[in-house]
Scaffold this motif. Sequence first.
Motif, PDB file in Angstrom:
ATOM      1  N   TYR A 149      56.605  35.859  46.740  1.00  0.00           N
ATOM      2  CA  TYR A 149      55.522  35.868  45.757  1.00  0.00           C
ATOM      3  C   TYR A 149      54.570  34.699  45.989  1.00  0.00           C
ATOM      4  CZ  TYR A 149      58.673  38.898  43.024  1.00  0.00           C
ATOM      5  OH  TYR A 149      59.506  39.902  42.599  1.00  0.00           O
ATOM      6  N   TYR A 162      54.354  44.552  34.407  1.00  0.00           N
ATOM      7  CA  TYR A 162      53.579  44.197  33.214  1.00  0.00           C
ATOM      8  C   TYR A 162      54.370  43.241  32.329  1.00  0.00           C
ATOM      9  CZ  TYR A 162      50.794  48.555  33.924  1.00  0.00           C
ATOM     10  OH  TYR A 162      50.004  49.563  34.406  1.00  0.00           O
ATOM     11  N   CYS A 173      49.369  41.534  33.493  1.00  0.00           N
ATOM     12  CA  CYS A 173      50.086  41.850  34.727  1.00  0.00           C
ATOM     13  C   CYS A 173      50.855  40.623  35.204  1.00  0.00           C
ATOM     14  CB  CYS A 173      49.069  42.282  35.787  1.00  0.00           C
ATOM     15  SG  CYS A 173      49.780  42.674  37.399  1.00  0.00           S
ATOM     16  N   GLU A 174      52.131  40.795  35.567  1.00  0.00           N
ATOM     17  CA  GLU A 174      52.897  39.676  36.139  1.00  0.00           C
ATOM     18  C   GLU A 174      52.708  39.623  37.650  1.00  0.00           C
ATOM     19  OE1 GLU A 174      55.228  36.648  37.366  1.00  0.00           O
ATOM     20  OE2 GLU A 174      55.529  38.628  38.200  1.00  0.00           O
ATOM     21  N   HIS A 175      52.839  40.766  38.323  1.00  0.00           N
ATOM     22  CA  HIS A 175      52.543  40.809  39.757  1.00  0.00           C
ATOM     23  C   HIS A 175      52.349  42.228  40.232  1.00  0.00           C
ATOM     24  CE1 HIS A 175      57.012  41.468  40.339  1.00  0.00           C
ATOM     25  NE2 HIS A 175      56.607  42.191  41.370  1.00  0.00           N
ATOM     26  N   HIS A 206      49.702  33.133  36.377  1.00  0.00           N
ATOM     27  CA  HIS A 206      49.467  34.227  35.438  1.00  0.00           C
ATOM     28  C   HIS A 206      48.102  34.147  34.774  1.00  0.00           C
ATOM     29  CE1 HIS A 206      54.033  33.992  35.319  1.00  0.00           C
ATOM     30  NE2 HIS A 206      53.771  35.156  35.852  1.00  0.00           N
ATOM     31  N   ALA A 249      43.180  39.955  30.275  1.00  0.00           N
ATOM     32  CA  ALA A 249      43.850  39.932  31.574  1.00  0.00           C
ATOM     33  C   ALA A 249      42.960  40.612  32.621  1.00  0.00           C
ATOM     34  CB  ALA A 249      45.192  40.649  31.481  1.00  0.00           C
ATOM     35  N   CYS A 303      47.645  36.934  38.262  1.00  0.00           N
ATOM     36  CA  CYS A 303      49.026  37.411  38.407  1.00  0.00           C
ATOM     37  C   CYS A 303      49.516  36.999  39.790  1.00  0.00           C
ATOM     38  CB  CYS A 303      49.104  38.930  38.259  1.00  0.00           C
ATOM     39  SG  CYS A 303      48.257  39.862  39.558  1.00  0.00           S
ATOM     40  N   HIS A 304      50.802  37.155  40.007  1.00  0.00           N
ATOM     41  CA  HIS A 304      51.315  36.910  41.347  1.00  0.00           C
ATOM     42  C   HIS A 304      51.074  38.116  42.240  1.00  0.00           C
ATOM     43  CE1 HIS A 304      53.954  33.903  39.169  1.00  0.00           C
ATOM     44  NE2 HIS A 304      53.166  33.213  39.961  1.00  0.00           N
TER      45      HIS A 304
END
Lengths: 309, 118
Positions: free
Chosen positions: A257, A160, A214-216, B77, A66, A264-265
Amino acid sequence: MKIIGPDALVFGVDDIAAASQYLIDYGLQAVDAGPHGGRFEALDGTAIIVTRQDDPSLPAPLPTNAPLRKTIYGVADQATLDAIAAELSKDREVRRLDDGSLESVDDMGFALGFQITVRRPLDLPSERVNAPGDHARPVNDVGVDEDRVIIPRSLSHVVYFVPDAAKAETFYVERLGFRCTDRFIGTGPFLQPAGTLDHHTLFMIETPPFMLGCEHFTFHMGGPSEVLLAGTRFVNKGYESFWGPGRHKFGSNWFWYFNSPFGCHVEYDADMDLHDEEWEAREAPISADASQAFLFQYREKWIPGGDPQ
Amino acid sequence: METMNLIELCHLDEIAEGTSRGFDTSGRGRDTVFLVRQNGELFGYRNACPHYGTTPMAWRKDAYLSGDGSRIVCAAHGAQFDIATGECLQGACLGQSLTPVRLTITDDGRILLEQDAQ
């Protein structure tokens, strides 16, 4: 332990120019930025740090590769820094870097940094609203200024993807003094460190291990109008809206977003709830309804009947 | 009998080697398919990441590729996909694949999208 919140997120990317331009267009201010990467700051000095993914100074990547390589927390004072070092040294390596900060790792493998916070106090009005009974904006002060400069104010939170949300939560609560303010059952907790009243600076979503990452991340804006205006400008520059604008229920923050080159966003948020120790955490199963009070989608400007020819 | 619509996307000259490009085939202000040109070959997929099934993949208009142009990347993602097969190689939809679209290239180089008639 007076951990205040994230001071900076460090990303290792494969296209420095694209990542840098994205953050500038998002509204952050470039500091010492160039072909090597750089620091992209909000008004209070919190930042996104962009480096090459093969930069040898970065902590090891997660097994999923990531792009998020480190979350650097700002803490109130040296005593907090010493307390964190003492606590985490019990069962893991804690490195003291040349700049005085600490570097370690959480129970999911995310690299963490801790430093005396770089946050500069902000003395700025929030978005003022007039309503019968409470006229908060001064007389003759106009509410809409399409040309206003909009700079994100402060790094708000990071989210996360984790394979074991319960275990991840235990680390932050028991070792670093975070509190759960609300919870999506079966998904994960909203966590608040002891040095802030913000509803959350960390949220976690339980996923299969191959999604670890990480999502955002998001920055606080000056108010909902700034979220909508900054987001509209971002769309008009060609960036891809993912979800929003809308308003969350847990935390009450306005959101919008976008997709990003950071794996990630990236969100704009505003007007998050504040909570202290009197607050009792709520719980709800996650769903579209539980995730937002309302949701809108961007469309091009339009006028009934069409523009005059 | 099933009928088919042909929608002209662009000319081969309008998508350079090593680049990607999205197309708004439904006129709703959002790109629904994208093309990638790699090693002289042309690949086309629905602009929908299999992770959630319907969500858009670029991070900016026409930006569907990794920095070195070697893979398709979903900018939601960071999932990475093989350009030729659409298979997810890393990330949120491991084991799933992008949905290819059917393309026809005319003798004079126009790229046509084949769509089942509504």
